[in-house]
Design a protein around this motif. Structure first.
Motif, short mmCIF file in Angstrom:
data_model
loop_
_atom_site.label_atom_id
_atom_site.label_comp_id
_atom_site.label_asym_id
_atom_site.label_seq_id
_atom_site.Cartn_x
_atom_site.Cartn_y
_atom_site.Cartn_z
N LEU A 230 0.83 -1.21 0.00
CA LEU A 230 0.00 0.00 0.00
C LEU A 230 0.87 1.26 0.00
O LEU A 230 0.57 2.23 -0.71
CB LEU A 230 -0.93 0.00 1.22
N ILE A 231 1.94 1.23 0.78
CA ILE A 231 2.82 2.40 0.87
C ILE A 231 3.49 2.68 -0.48
O ILE A 231 3.53 3.82 -0.95
CB ILE A 231 3.88 2.20 1.97
N TYR A 232 4.02 1.64 -1.12
CA TYR A 232 4.71 1.86 -2.38
C TYR A 232 3.75 2.13 -3.54
O TYR A 232 4.10 2.84 -4.48
CB TYR A 232 5.64 0.68 -2.69
N ALA A 233 2.54 1.56 -3.45
CA ALA A 233 1.53 1.92 -4.46
C ALA A 233 1.23 3.40 -4.37
O ALA A 233 1.17 4.11 -5.39
CB ALA A 233 0.27 1.10 -4.24
N HIS B 184 4.82 5.54 -5.21
CA HIS B 184 5.29 5.48 -6.59
C HIS B 184 4.34 6.20 -7.53
O HIS B 184 4.76 6.98 -8.39
CB HIS B 184 5.44 4.02 -7.03
N ILE B 185 3.05 5.97 -7.37
CA ILE B 185 2.07 6.60 -8.26
C ILE B 185 2.08 8.11 -8.06
O ILE B 185 2.13 8.89 -9.02
CB ILE B 185 0.67 6.03 -8.01
N LEU C 94 -3.40 2.55 -16.86
CA LEU C 94 -3.44 1.21 -16.29
C LEU C 94 -2.07 0.82 -15.72
O LEU C 94 -1.98 0.36 -14.57
CB LEU C 94 -3.88 0.20 -17.35
N PHE C 95 -1.03 0.99 -16.51
CA PHE C 95 0.30 0.53 -16.09
C PHE C 95 0.79 1.26 -14.84
O PHE C 95 1.40 0.65 -13.96
CB PHE C 95 1.31 0.72 -17.22
N THR C 96 0.57 2.58 -14.78
CA THR C 96 1.08 3.36 -13.66
C THR C 96 0.58 2.85 -12.32
O THR C 96 1.28 2.91 -11.31
CB THR C 96 0.70 4.84 -13.83
N MET C 97 -0.64 2.32 -12.32
CA MET C 97 -1.23 1.86 -11.06
C MET C 97 -0.73 0.49 -10.64
O MET C 97 -0.89 0.11 -9.47
CB MET C 97 -2.76 1.83 -11.17
#
Length: 493
Positions: A233-236, A239-240, A280-283
């Motif tokens: 969850l933190i890196y999602a 990063h986004i 789509l890819f970024t997520m």
């Protein structure tokens, strides 16, 4: 030189001055913090390890937050020409951002929180005596307040897009992709703004969930989380949200280069497919940050690697080549805004290369926890996203008819570009030498690269100061000339 104008009203132009200036000043302060860390690693000054990790936490958190604040100003400025956004929500984001920053600073410097921007569970609650519950709560609470302001902004943007285009799919050009026509004009700014709205809403909800659960854990240790889920969850979130800064900045590229060249930036099938793919890819590419975590399901790691390769191409290709096509033989007259935006395309392209290399599992296992990662990220952000913010500042001065360039500005541009290239080279070279990216103390063989980076940082700070002072000095005049013209037109009508 071709006159540059836009349809943004004076009220909107005035409203973006403060968040752009505030974001830029915070970026400058974070550069100074980064310089202090490099001077310490390069044995040129000595600070305590505890202080190093506190300012490291501030640097990572503050740079992204400041860039995002200025990015929302760019997004608000240009998309407001096509959709009706709420000024109250935009201002609320600024107020909540300031409140959140104050809380984060209290957590770090008053209560010694130093867990980095990643705040991996259960570190905030179990610090080994380095900080107490107050520091963790102020930091995590400040991050939550910051995220709430940004989330309100993106929800309002989504509302305005849906109101005009019917749904987000239409705003991403689905009818055009499938060979149909659209009643409403679909400019590139709206396509990019829709993508940012979708991915950042998902990112901020992910971030808020883990932040709130971490705060509950501090007050009630019996409330626990799965550490791997928490890290995902933190890196999602991180990063986004960090990557979205350049996607907000590129909205200005789509709007400004057509004004300079007199050529429209056309929305065509491949352009829309690229933005849909990137949405789509970024997520779902953040697992490339978890390639060293053996407990992560193998399919996630493979997906993270493959899509990290794929995500670096679609939007970048259509944007970089689109910019070259519009500029080629256009007779463009280069000035500070156009030069900074063109440089940002270069920084974006170059920054993606070491990022894709790092996303390769075999390389990642060796390089990811080294300064190679700050190398690619500083190239991507500093010469890419932050250059877009500075270009936007000069653009606002230009459309206002204010003086926006001198020999000092031009000198600062070249200093910024060359010294930032030197900084990123020092990081990438340190990564080659296996210098860890989060160590306060460095072995002698790593020190020369740190010293080179410190010298480069001084040049960057000088150039950035020139950009900001130029904008700040003229800030009071922004909007006044147009107001005077409108008043005269009414008097003589």
């Amino acid at each position: 030189m071709r006159p540059i104008t836009d349809t943004v009203n004076s009220s909107t132009r005035k409203s973006v001055v403060f968040p752009t200036l505030l974001g830029s000043v915070l970026i400058l302060l974070m550069m100074v913090v980064g310089l202090i860390m490099l001077l310490n690693q390069g044995k040129l000054i000595t600070i305590s390890d505890g202080f190093f990790y506190k300012i490291m936490t501030l640097h990572g958190t503050g740079m992204i937050g400041a860039g995002a604040l200025a990015g929302t100003a760019i997004m608000y400025y240009f998309t407001s020409q096509y959709i009706k956004l709420s000024k109250a929500i935009f201002v609320s984001n600024i107020v909540l951002s300031i409140l959140g920053v104050v809380m984060v600073l209290i957590g770090i410097f008053v209560f010694d929180f130093a867990a980095a921007w990643t705040f991996l569970y259960p570190l905030p609650a179990i610090s080994g005596g380095m900080w107490g519950a107050a520091g963790a709560v102020f930091y995590l609470g400040g991050m939550t307040v910051l995220g709430t302001g940004f989330l309100l902004f993106y929800l309002d943007t989504g509302r305005a897009i849906i109101k005009k285009y019917g749904n987000l799919g239409n705003a991403l050009g689905w009818p055009i992709i499938f060979g149909k026509t659209m009643k409403e004009e679909l400019p590139p700014a709206i396509v990019a703004g829709t993508m940012v709205t979708i991915v950042n809403t998902a990112a901020l909800v992910s971030g808020a969930s883990v932040l709130i659960m971490s705060i509950i854990n501090i007050f009630n240790p019996s409330f626990t989380m799965d550490p791997l889920l928490s890290k995902n969850l933190i890196y999602a979130f991180g990063h986004i949200f960090a990557n979205s800064i350049i996607y907000m900045g590129v909205i200005a590229v789509y709007e400004i280069f057509p004004k300079y060249t007199g050529r429209p930036w056309k929305v065509y099938g491949n352009f829309l497919i690229a933005w849909n793919a990137s949405t789509l890819f970024t997520m779902i590419i953040y697992p490339h940050h978890l390639l060293m975590d053996f407990a992560v399901p193998k399919w996630m790691l493979i997906l993270g690697q493959v899509l990290s390769y794929a995500n670096g191409l679609p939007v970048l290709v259509v944007t970089a080549f689109g910019a070259l096509q519009i500029i080629f033989r256009s007779g463009i007259k280069w000035d500070m805004p156009s030069t900074l935006f063109f440089m940002s395309m270069f920084g974006w392209v170059m920054g993606v290369v070491p990022a894709i290399i790092d996303a390769t599992i075999a390389i990642n296992h060796v390089m990811h926890n080294t300064k190679w990662v700050p190398g690619h990220f500083h190239m991507y952000m500093g010469i890419g996203a932050v250059a877009m913010i500075f270009g936007f500042m000069y653009y606002v001065l230009k459309v206002e008819g204010l003086k926006m360039s001198s020999y000092l500005d031009k000198l600062s541009f070249w200093v910024y570009l060359l010294f930032f290239a030197g900084l990123t080279f020092s990081f990438l070279y340190s990564g080659k030498l296996s210098a860890p990216r989060r160590w306060s103390q460095h072995f002698p063989e790593w020190v020369p690269a740190d010293q080179l980076g410190a010298v480069a940082a001084i040049g960057i700070i000088f150039a950035t100061s020139v950009f900001i002072i130029r904008f700040a000095v003229s800030a009071k005049q922004i909007g006044t000339q147009k107001d005077e013209k409108e008043t005269k037109e009414k008097l003589y009508a």
